[in-house]
Motif scaffolding. Structure first.
Motif, PDB file in Angstrom:
ATOM      1  N   ARG A 108      -4.770  28.916  42.699  1.00 36.27           N
ATOM      2  CA  ARG A 108      -4.666  30.082  41.808  1.00 36.27           C
ATOM      3  C   ARG A 108      -4.957  31.350  42.602  1.00 36.27           C
ATOM      4  O   ARG A 108      -5.951  31.438  43.325  1.00 36.27           O
ATOM      5  CB  ARG A 108      -5.673  29.939  40.662  1.00 36.27           C
ATOM      6  CG  ARG A 108      -5.685  31.083  39.706  1.00 36.27           C
ATOM      7  CD  ARG A 108      -4.604  30.934  38.704  1.00 36.27           C
ATOM      8  NE  ARG A 108      -4.651  32.055  37.758  1.00 36.27           N
ATOM      9  CZ  ARG A 108      -3.660  32.338  36.965  1.00 36.27           C
ATOM     10  NH1 ARG A 108      -2.589  31.595  36.959  1.00 36.27           N
ATOM     11  NH2 ARG A 108      -3.758  33.329  36.147  1.00 36.27           N
ATOM     12  N   LEU A 109      -4.068  32.314  42.472  1.00 34.51           N
ATOM     13  CA  LEU A 109      -4.220  33.588  43.174  1.00 34.51           C
ATOM     14  C   LEU A 109      -4.800  34.625  42.225  1.00 34.51           C
ATOM     15  O   LEU A 109      -4.717  34.463  40.997  1.00 34.51           O
ATOM     16  CB  LEU A 109      -2.853  34.052  43.695  1.00 34.51           C
ATOM     17  CG  LEU A 109      -2.144  33.103  44.656  1.00 34.51           C
ATOM     18  CD1 LEU A 109      -0.726  33.590  44.940  1.00 34.51           C
ATOM     19  CD2 LEU A 109      -2.922  32.963  45.955  1.00 34.51           C
ATOM     20  N   PRO A 110      -5.351  35.708  42.755  1.00 38.41           N
ATOM     21  CA  PRO A 110      -5.843  36.777  41.875  1.00 38.41           C
ATOM     22  C   PRO A 110      -4.695  37.346  41.031  1.00 38.41           C
ATOM     23  O   PRO A 110      -3.560  37.448  41.508  1.00 38.41           O
ATOM     24  CB  PRO A 110      -6.378  37.836  42.841  1.00 38.41           C
ATOM     25  CG  PRO A 110      -6.637  37.094  44.114  1.00 38.41           C
ATOM     26  CD  PRO A 110      -5.650  35.976  44.165  1.00 38.41           C
ATOM     27  N   ASN A 111      -5.005  37.727  39.800  1.00 39.08           N
ATOM     28  CA  ASN A 111      -3.976  38.234  38.886  1.00 39.08           C
ATOM     29  C   ASN A 111      -3.217  39.415  39.470  1.00 39.08           C
ATOM     30  O   ASN A 111      -2.021  39.572  39.222  1.00 39.08           O
ATOM     31  CB  ASN A 111      -4.597  38.616  37.545  1.00 39.08           C
ATOM     32  CG  ASN A 111      -4.943  37.403  36.723  1.00 39.08           C
ATOM     33  OD1 ASN A 111      -4.421  36.307  36.947  1.00 39.08           O
ATOM     34  ND2 ASN A 111      -5.838  37.578  35.765  1.00 39.08           N
ATOM     35  N   LEU A 112      -3.878  40.257  40.231  1.00 41.21           N
ATOM     36  CA  LEU A 112      -3.238  41.432  40.829  1.00 41.21           C
ATOM     37  C   LEU A 112      -2.048  41.034  41.706  1.00 41.21           C
ATOM     38  O   LEU A 112      -1.014  41.704  41.699  1.00 41.21           O
ATOM     39  CB  LEU A 112      -4.266  42.230  41.642  1.00 41.21           C
ATOM     40  CG  LEU A 112      -3.845  43.623  42.065  1.00 41.21           C
ATOM     41  CD1 LEU A 112      -3.472  44.468  40.852  1.00 41.21           C
ATOM     42  CD2 LEU A 112      -4.958  44.288  42.853  1.00 41.21           C
ATOM     43  N   ASN A 169      -1.768  26.140  36.426  1.00 38.70           N
ATOM     44  CA  ASN A 169      -1.546  26.873  37.667  1.00 38.70           C
ATOM     45  C   ASN A 169      -0.301  26.397  38.412  1.00 38.70           C
ATOM     46  O   ASN A 169       0.437  27.194  38.985  1.00 38.70           O
ATOM     47  CB  ASN A 169      -2.783  26.756  38.570  1.00 38.70           C
ATOM     48  CG  ASN A 169      -2.652  27.583  39.813  1.00 38.70           C
ATOM     49  OD1 ASN A 169      -2.502  28.788  39.737  1.00 38.70           O
ATOM     50  ND2 ASN A 169      -2.677  26.930  40.954  1.00 38.70           N
TER      51      ASN A 169
END
Length: 189
Positions: A108-112, A169
């Motif tokens: 999972r990557l940061p939402n940004l 994810n």
């Protein structure tokens, strides 16, 4: 593969011959019909191959998810086209390996990061759509604009779908990479 091309050509000629014998069609329309038949047969063979490949790899759900997203955008935006079936198949296998095998394994990557790539992808799809092939040019500006709008809206709908499945994810990454690769294709085409 030579046998496949000969078989495809013969089946296409057989179908076109049947159509010509039962309908009045101009030579230009006959060429269009032949092209469409070859395209449909080629895509069918490619789909069957990919289906079984990802079935064997136990990634069928990701392949189908990616395919649905890709086709809902690509049908209106266009993309890369190859002159031979082998190159097309190789490219398709590569794309779906990235979307259905590799992307689901990304943590999972940061939402940004997701928001950034969403914005960039939608912007590219809006600017570059539709990307036509030389065999199917679009000369009507109204139709071009309509395809541009539909492909952009379709990509936004797909991104909203990804928000709905945000708890999974693997599916989120599969979808985002699919949309990003489609946008990159439009730049390359």
């Amino acid at each position: 593969m030579v046998i496949y091309i000969i078989l495809l050509s013969n089946v296409s000629k057989l179908i076109c011959s049947y159509i010509n014998n039962n309908c009045e069609i101009s030579d230009k329309d006959n060429e269009k019909i032949n092209y469409a038949i070859i395209a449909i047969l080629s895509e069918s063979v490619k789909f069957i191959f990919l289906f079984f490949l990802f079935f064997i790899l136990h990634r069928l759900k990701f392949f189908i998810f990616s395919l649905i997203i890709l086709m809902s955008i690509r049908n209106f935006s266009g993309g890369l086209h190859f002159k031979t079936f082998n190159k097309c198949l190789l490219f398709s296998v590569t794309v779906f390996i990235m979307t259905s095998l590799l992307a689901p394994m990304i943590p999972r990557l940061p939402n940004l990061i997701y928001y950034f790539f969403c914005f960039i992808s939608v912007l590219i799809i809006f600017i570059k759509s539709p990307c036509t092939s030389p065999k199917r040019p679009i000369r009507n500006n109204k139709k071009k604009y309509r395809l541009k709008v539909i492909s952009t809206i379709s990509s936004i709908i797909c991104l909203i779908l990804l928000v709905v499945v945000r708890n999974n994810n693997s599916l989120v990454n599969c979808g985002f990479v699919t949309i990003l690769i489609q946008a990159i294709q439009l730049i390359l085409a």
